[in-house]
Each structure stands twice: as structure tokens, then as C-alpha cells.
Write a protein that holds these residues in place. Structure first.
Motif, PDB file in Angstrom:
ATOM      1  N   VAL A  33     -16.058   1.404  23.441  1.00  0.00           N
ATOM      2  CA  VAL A  33     -17.393   0.968  22.771  1.00  0.00           C
ATOM      3  C   VAL A  33     -18.546   0.919  23.695  1.00  0.00           C
ATOM      4  CG1 VAL A  33     -18.486  -0.979  21.630  1.00  0.00           C
ATOM      5  CG2 VAL A  33     -15.833  -0.573  21.308  1.00  0.00           C
ATOM      6  N   MET A  66     -21.201  11.937  15.857  1.00  0.00           N
ATOM      7  CA  MET A  66     -22.090  10.821  15.483  1.00  0.00           C
ATOM      8  C   MET A  66     -21.397   9.450  15.154  1.00  0.00           C
ATOM      9  SD  MET A  66     -25.558  12.801  14.444  1.00  0.00           S
ATOM     10  CE  MET A  66     -24.985  13.545  12.991  1.00  0.00           C
ATOM     11  N   TYR A  67     -20.593   9.711  14.027  1.00  0.00           N
ATOM     12  CA  TYR A  67     -20.120   8.542  13.442  1.00  0.00           C
ATOM     13  C   TYR A  67     -18.850   8.977  12.780  1.00  0.00           C
ATOM     14  CZ  TYR A  67     -22.568  10.081   9.658  1.00  0.00           C
ATOM     15  OH  TYR A  67     -23.622  11.102   8.708  1.00  0.00           O
ATOM     16  N   ALA A  68     -18.061   7.937  12.279  1.00  0.00           N
ATOM     17  CA  ALA A  68     -16.583   8.333  11.537  1.00  0.00           C
ATOM     18  C   ALA A  68     -17.149   8.378  10.045  1.00  0.00           C
ATOM     19  CB  ALA A  68     -15.788   7.252  11.880  1.00  0.00           C
ATOM     20  N   PHE A 118     -15.085   1.199   4.716  1.00  0.00           N
ATOM     21  CA  PHE A 118     -16.567   1.622   4.785  1.00  0.00           C
ATOM     22  C   PHE A 118     -16.732   1.434   6.369  1.00  0.00           C
ATOM     23  CE2 PHE A 118     -15.941   0.643   0.700  1.00  0.00           C
ATOM     24  CZ  PHE A 118     -17.269   1.083  -0.109  1.00  0.00           C
ATOM     25  N   VAL A 119     -17.613   2.385   6.943  1.00  0.00           N
ATOM     26  CA  VAL A 119     -17.971   2.415   8.469  1.00  0.00           C
ATOM     27  C   VAL A 119     -19.355   2.041   8.584  1.00  0.00           C
ATOM     28  CG1 VAL A 119     -17.976   3.866  10.550  1.00  0.00           C
ATOM     29  CG2 VAL A 119     -16.402   4.309   8.614  1.00  0.00           C
ATOM     30  N   GLN A 177     -22.618  10.776  22.608  1.00  0.00           N
ATOM     31  CA  GLN A 177     -23.163  10.316  21.056  1.00  0.00           C
ATOM     32  C   GLN A 177     -24.450  10.582  21.215  1.00  0.00           C
ATOM     33  OE1 GLN A 177     -22.229   6.473  19.721  1.00  0.00           O
ATOM     34  NE2 GLN A 177     -22.207   7.082  17.753  1.00  0.00           N
ATOM     35  N   CYS A 231      -9.797  -0.106  15.091  1.00  0.00           N
ATOM     36  CA  CYS A 231     -11.402   0.318  15.440  1.00  0.00           C
ATOM     37  C   CYS A 231     -11.760  -0.719  16.639  1.00  0.00           C
ATOM     38  CB  CYS A 231     -12.494   0.237  14.229  1.00  0.00           C
ATOM     39  SG  CYS A 231     -13.993   0.322  14.979  1.00  0.00           S
ATOM     40  N   PRO A 232     -12.064  -0.146  17.980  1.00  0.00           N
ATOM     41  CA  PRO A 232     -12.247  -1.185  19.208  1.00  0.00           C
ATOM     42  C   PRO A 232     -13.589  -1.740  18.823  1.00  0.00           C
ATOM     43  CG  PRO A 232     -12.581   1.144  19.475  1.00  0.00           C
ATOM     44  CD  PRO A 232     -12.227   1.079  18.240  1.00  0.00           C
ATOM     45  N   ALA A 233     -14.508  -1.396  17.913  1.00  0.00           N
ATOM     46  CA  ALA A 233     -15.939  -1.879  17.889  1.00  0.00           C
ATOM     47  C   ALA A 233     -15.964  -2.826  16.647  1.00  0.00           C
ATOM     48  CB  ALA A 233     -16.930  -0.805  17.871  1.00  0.00           C
ATOM     49  N   SER A 234     -14.960  -2.812  15.914  1.00  0.00           N
ATOM     50  CA  SER A 234     -14.832  -3.548  14.578  1.00  0.00           C
ATOM     51  C   SER A 234     -15.816  -3.326  13.730  1.00  0.00           C
ATOM     52  CB  SER A 234     -14.616  -5.081  14.992  1.00  0.00           C
ATOM     53  OG  SER A 234     -13.643  -5.506  15.566  1.00  0.00           O
ATOM     54  N   LYS A 277     -23.314   1.447  10.530  1.00  0.00           N
ATOM     55  CA  LYS A 277     -24.013   2.294  11.420  1.00  0.00           C
ATOM     56  C   LYS A 277     -23.645   2.111  12.753  1.00  0.00           C
ATOM     57  CE  LYS A 277     -27.438   3.028   7.939  1.00  0.00           C
ATOM     58  NZ  LYS A 277     -29.070   2.701   7.435  1.00  0.00           N
ATOM     59  N   GLU A 278     -23.090   1.118  13.228  1.00  0.00           N
ATOM     60  CA  GLU A 278     -22.865   0.998  14.759  1.00  0.00           C
ATOM     61  C   GLU A 278     -21.872   1.648  15.283  1.00  0.00           C
ATOM     62  OE1 GLU A 278     -22.917  -3.422  14.561  1.00  0.00           O
ATOM     63  OE2 GLU A 278     -24.685  -3.349  15.980  1.00  0.00           O
ATOM     64  N   CYS A 279     -21.059   2.389  14.452  1.00  0.00           N
ATOM     65  CA  CYS A 279     -19.905   3.370  14.882  1.00  0.00           C
ATOM     66  C   CYS A 279     -20.276   3.924  16.112  1.00  0.00           C
ATOM     67  CB  CYS A 279     -19.509   4.247  13.786  1.00  0.00           C
ATOM     68  SG  CYS A 279     -18.293   5.493  14.266  1.00  0.00           S
ATOM     69  N   VAL A 280     -19.265   4.084  17.139  1.00  0.00           N
ATOM     70  CA  VAL A 280     -19.442   4.631  18.569  1.00  0.00           C
ATOM     71  C   VAL A 280     -18.917   5.995  18.509  1.00  0.00           C
ATOM     72  CG1 VAL A 280     -19.732   2.508  19.663  1.00  0.00           C
ATOM     73  CG2 VAL A 280     -17.369   3.286  19.498  1.00  0.00           C
ATOM     74  N   ALA A 281     -18.231   6.415  17.296  1.00  0.00           N
ATOM     75  CA  ALA A 281     -17.431   7.783  17.142  1.00  0.00           C
ATOM     76  C   ALA A 281     -16.394   7.913  18.241  1.00  0.00           C
ATOM     77  CB  ALA A 281     -18.628   8.901  17.308  1.00  0.00           C
ATOM     78  N   CYS A 282     -15.635   7.117  18.688  1.00  0.00           N
ATOM     79  CA  CYS A 282     -14.593   7.084  19.505  1.00  0.00           C
ATOM     80  C   CYS A 282     -13.279   7.757  19.041  1.00  0.00           C
ATOM     81  CB  CYS A 282     -14.141   5.921  20.067  1.00  0.00           C
ATOM     82  SG  CYS A 282     -13.366   4.677  19.173  1.00  0.00           S
ATOM     83  N   ASN A 296     -12.522  11.925  21.270  1.00  0.00           N
ATOM     84  CA  ASN A 296     -11.800  11.833  20.270  1.00  0.00           C
ATOM     85  C   ASN A 296     -10.218  12.369  20.483  1.00  0.00           C
ATOM     86  OD1 ASN A 296     -14.292  13.072  18.014  1.00  0.00           O
ATOM     87  ND2 ASN A 296     -14.025  11.138  18.896  1.00  0.00           N
TER      88      ASN A 296
END
Lengths: 70, 211
Positions: free
Chosen positions: B173, A35-37, A9-10, B182, A54-57, A12-17, B54
Motif C-alpha cells: 500500500v 493505475m487501478y483494479a 467495487f474498487v 503507479q 485487498c491490503p488497502a481495503s 479511487k484509492e486503489c494502489v494497483a498492487c 502484480n
């Protein structure tokens, strides 16, 4: 592909890296319009590689709920 | 299970490493760093996605390599504020302000002020950088190179620090370019949201913020 008991589960703070996309062994994750994963529940095997990468955890691997679509 | 195949863009970390190295030989190579500014913005504005982050970001790959493969990262969970929207946009604002000040310094040299042959690291430390010959270009071209290399070196140092302390790609991040692209993608795709957000089909196929 048989379903696992867990699912990524992802939040909402996903940074889409895209770090999660690279490590997903089943190609279950895509970056939705930059926008997000987004996780495809039919492909996710709940291995947790994405959560570790995930670098943002912001990814958690949780038990599957009963409401997702098969 | 699919095995990831190596593509040409998986080796862009070499370009990133070369960029940082070339700046030590001649500061004018710093101009090449504009690619890292223009390409992600163009991709986000035209394509409406973050393909640069990406796939093509050499810096991200470099951190992944050093922190992940070489195990130089503690792999700790980063503090929550790092991913908070307020922090990411505050850092973007700060970064862009410093960038604009650098542009202003370039303008001053263009207008006749003296060239300062120094690279500013972490917005505070002036490193003397006067071993390269920049006499064959206009002083403002050299001034921009000094300023821009400072921006790139600063972000690399910050990225390396957070790579060691947290996870390999922690820089991603709060990377200002990542935040900006983004934001552009969100704005570009706002129309879809206004039309009712993700369709049910999307939600069925992809579990993201539909949760």
C-alpha cells in the motif's frame, strides 16, 4: 455465467498492487494500465475474496445497481 | 471457476528470502537489490504498467506467504491514512531523501572518506556489520552495499511489521516503488485521459473509477 446479486467495487484509492487479481476465482479483475483494479461486472460473482485480500481495503462488495451493462 | 496455475514467477519469494540471507554472509550481495529498483521502473516507463508489483515482486509474495499461508498476520483493516495519496507520496519523498543521503555517503567514501562497516536500520540504528571481507573491492562499492542493504532491510522490517499488524501485503500500500510506478503509469497514460478518459467500452467492460 449467471449474474450474482453482488458486485465488487474498487475505490479511487486503489494502489494497483494486484492482490485482488490473484485471488479472483473468475478472473474478473485486471489492473488497468498500472493505475487501478478494474472489475468486469459480467464475470464478477460477488464472492468477496478480492475485498478480503485487498491490503488497502479499498474493495467493497455491494448489491448490483440497475445501471450496469449486461 | 478457474484454478490458478503456478508459474515460475510465483516462486520469486525465494529470491527475496535469499537476498536478505545473503547479505548476512557478504554485504556485497546487496548490489543485487538494484534489480528491485531498476526492473519495476523499466516496466512502468516502457510498458506503462505495474507488472512487477502484480506478478514479479518477491517481497510481496513473501509477505503473502508469511502473513497469509502461515497466518502470521492479524488480517486487520489498515488505517485509512496508509492508502491516502498524501501519505504515500510523503513516504516516497522521505524514502528517496534517505536514499539520496545514502548515495551521498557513498560519494564521500569515493572521495576519500573512511568506510563505515555498519548497516543502518530504520534510519536510526547502526548495526555493526564488519564480519564480511570487503577488502577486495573499492571502498565506495562496499559503502554502497552497506547503505543499500540498510534500505532493503529497513523496508523489509517495516513490511513485516505492517504485515503482522494489518494485512499480509500492507507494505504494497505504501511501498515507495509501488507509488512511484503507479505515478509513472498515471503520467504515461495521461494522454488517454486527456482524450476523454476511459472509453465507454472500457467502462462497460471494467468497473473501476468509472463509478
Amino acid at each position: 455465467m449467471s449474474k450474482s446479486k453482488k458486485l465488487a467495487f474498487v475505490s479511487k484509492e486503489c494502489v494497483a498492487c494486484g492482490s485482488c487479481v490473484k485471488v479472483c476465482p473468475t478472473g474478473a479483475i485486471t489492473i488497468y494500465q498500472g493505475m487501478y483494479a478494474a472489475v468486469n461486472p459480467n464475470r464478477c460473482v460477488g464472492c468477496g475474496k478480492c475485498a478480503r485480500a485487498c491490503p488497502a481495503s479499498v474493495i467493497s462488495v455491494l448489491p448490483r445497481g440497475g445501471d450496469e451493462v449486461a | 471457476m478457474r484454478l490458478p496455475e503456478k508459474r515460475w514467477y510465483d516462486y520469486l519469494w525465494i529470491a527475496s528470502l535469499m537476498y536478505l540471507s545473503l547479505g548476512f554472509f557478504n554485504i556485497l550481495f546487496a548490489w543485487l537489490g538494484l534489480i528491485c529498483f531498476v526492473v519495476p521502473l523499466a516496466i512502468a516507463l516502457i510498458g506503462g504498467n505495474k507488472a512487477y508489483c502484480n506478478k514479479y515482486c518477491g517481497r510481496g509474495q513473501l509477505f503473502e506467504l508469511i502473513g497469509g499461508r502461515l497466518r502470521l498476520s492479524l488480517n486487520k483493516k489498515p488505517p485509512e491514512f496508509l492508502r491516502a495519496v498524501w501519505f504515500r507520496y510523503a513516504f516516497l519523498t522521505f524514502f528517496m531523501t534517505m536514499f539520496l543521503l545514502m548515495i551521498y555517503a557513498t560519494y564521500l567514501v569515493f572521495a576519500g572518506a573512511g568506510l563505515k562497516e555498519a548497516v543502518t536500520l530504520l534510519w536510526m540504528f547502526k548495526l555493526p556489520w564488519n564480519w564480511a571481507d570487503v577488502s577486495f573491492v573499492s571502498p565506495w562499492i562496499a559503502q554502497f552495499a552497506f547503505g543499500f542493504y540498510g534500505v532493503m532491510l529497513t523496508s523489509s522490517v517495516l513490511g513485516l511489521l505492517t504485515m503482522v499488524l494489518f494485512k499480509p501485503r500492507s507494505w504494497c500500500v505504501y511501498c515507495p516503488m509501488g507509488t512511484m510506478t503507479q505515478g509513472i503509469c498515471v503520467l504515461k497514460n495521461r494522454k488517454d485521459k486527456a482524450d476523454g478518459g476511459k472509453s465507454q467500452a472500457d467502462c462497460n467492460a471494467a468497473q473501476g473509477p468509472c463509478q
